[in-house]
Design an enzyme around this catalytic site. Sequence first.
Site, PDB file in Angstrom:
ATOM      1  N   GLY A  58       0.849  -1.177   0.000  1.00  0.00           N
ATOM      2  CA  GLY A  58       0.000   0.000   0.000  1.00  0.00           C
ATOM      3  C   GLY A  58       0.885   1.226   0.000  1.00  0.00           C
ATOM      4  N   ALA A  59       0.675   2.126  -0.963  1.00  0.00           N
ATOM      5  CA  ALA A  59       1.621   3.222  -1.172  1.00  0.00           C
ATOM      6  C   ALA A  59       1.898   4.057   0.078  1.00  0.00           C
ATOM      7  CB  ALA A  59       1.131   4.115  -2.315  1.00  0.00           C
ATOM      8  N   ARG A 100      10.256  -1.173  -4.577  1.00  0.00           N
ATOM      9  CA  ARG A 100       8.982  -1.157  -5.318  1.00  0.00           C
ATOM     10  C   ARG A 100       8.965   0.079  -6.218  1.00  0.00           C
ATOM     11  NH1 ARG A 100       4.632  -3.765  -2.930  1.00  0.00           N
ATOM     12  NH2 ARG A 100       3.795  -3.702  -5.039  1.00  0.00           N
ATOM     13  N   GLN A 213      -5.503  -9.388  -2.425  1.00  0.00           N
ATOM     14  CA  GLN A 213      -5.567  -8.373  -1.370  1.00  0.00           C
ATOM     15  C   GLN A 213      -7.001  -8.071  -0.951  1.00  0.00           C
ATOM     16  OE1 GLN A 213      -3.765  -8.130  -4.196  1.00  0.00           O
ATOM     17  NE2 GLN A 213      -1.933  -6.864  -3.937  1.00  0.00           N
ATOM     18  N   ASP A 254      -1.439   4.336  -6.214  1.00  0.00           N
ATOM     19  CA  ASP A 254      -0.006   4.216  -5.955  1.00  0.00           C
ATOM     20  C   ASP A 254       0.785   5.361  -6.574  1.00  0.00           C
ATOM     21  OD1 ASP A 254       0.916   1.304  -4.759  1.00  0.00           O
ATOM     22  OD2 ASP A 254      -1.067   1.300  -5.662  1.00  0.00           O
ATOM     23  N   ASN A 264      -3.014   2.110 -10.020  1.00  0.00           N
ATOM     24  CA  ASN A 264      -3.476   1.375  -8.840  1.00  0.00           C
ATOM     25  C   ASN A 264      -3.363  -0.113  -9.157  1.00  0.00           C
ATOM     26  OD1 ASN A 264      -4.611   1.502  -6.132  1.00  0.00           O
ATOM     27  ND2 ASN A 264      -6.453   0.626  -7.003  1.00  0.00           N
ATOM     28  N   LYS A 265      -3.705  -0.932  -8.210  1.00  0.00           N
ATOM     29  CA  LYS A 265      -3.549  -2.375  -8.362  1.00  0.00           C
ATOM     30  C   LYS A 265      -4.193  -2.863  -9.658  1.00  0.00           C
ATOM     31  CE  LYS A 265      -1.607  -4.367  -6.168  1.00  0.00           C
ATOM     32  NZ  LYS A 265      -0.176  -4.702  -6.389  1.00  0.00           N
TER      33      LYS A 265
END
Length: 363
Positions: A58-59, A100, A213, A254, A264-265
């Site tokens: 999670g950012a 990351r 997630q 993110d 995002n994811k």
Amino acid sequence: MNVASQGEKRLRSVEPIRWTAEGVVMLDQRRLPGEVVYHTYTDYREVAKAIKDMVIRGAPAIGVAAGMGVALGVERSNAQTLPELRAELATICDTLARTRPTAVDLFWAIERFKKRFEELAAPAKDGAAGLAGLRASMVTEAQELHQERREADERIGKFGAELLPRTGRVMTQCNAGALATGGIGTALGVIRKAVEAGQRIDVLVPETRPYLQGARLTAWELHQDQIPLTLITDNMVGHFLKTGGVSAVFVGADRIARNGDTANKIGTYGIAVLARENNVPFYVAAPISTLDLSISSGEEIPIEERSEEEVTHLGGMRISPDVRAAHPAFDVTPARFIAAIITERGVARAPYEKNLQNLVEKT
């Protein structure tokens, strides 16, 4: 690294990371929901590995972890002089930066701590007492960053809750909750603040393959808070956006480009397209630190490629033949699909380039 387990204990307050005298304590998100396990990291290299291996994710939470990693490295360095410590700081920051690539909060936090180090170093005397004060101040900076994240989440939640109906169903994606920020969450923070205000909200939670997630983390968080939810598979998203009475989609981010394009994811882009098709507003909730105004659009956002094994295996068991697999960890949602971007400084709507800049400059 020390390990402690809380077994089946129910947690009313989810805390993925904290600073302690023993080291940086993290909740191992890889083992949820089956086990609640905390690790204590005493070396910045362990913190970097925890970020890379998704013990924490999670950012915003990655940013907090990076800040704590820098502070831990400085605090426990064996450097005897300021030049030695400065040289070691460069190594610490480089190690953390290579974990990351997509989450901009990671790099934002590292730059913040580099700047703070130089501010502290300028008046510091090159001796044991001066270095001790600098080390302590870097630890304080890490604790303050964590507190700032908590406060930002509260404000994001308050702004976002105003966009929700008194009664309704919301869809989210991945996990943008307390586990992802260190506070109450961004997208889930909106839901939490709405529920606290007496709004009757239930949540559709896509599983979020391949890392699950949604199924493992978001469902767990909402269940802890006794917020009604329905877990669905990713390929049910279109069906429920069409037939399920969804009032809005709320997701985290993110990295957000200057024009509002949002990483995002993986899977978020598809949800945004389906939401538009079905006239469901799609909102992004993220702190100011997730904005990257140095890039003009989402085409410039680096997309992390994770291991094929996370696609071909589930719980350590192979679920496919021995074939190639792709695993881009994120996708980019074009700004035209986003109804608003909610930050701790307010809500931005199109045109994003102008209005995001206004929020960044707002004090």
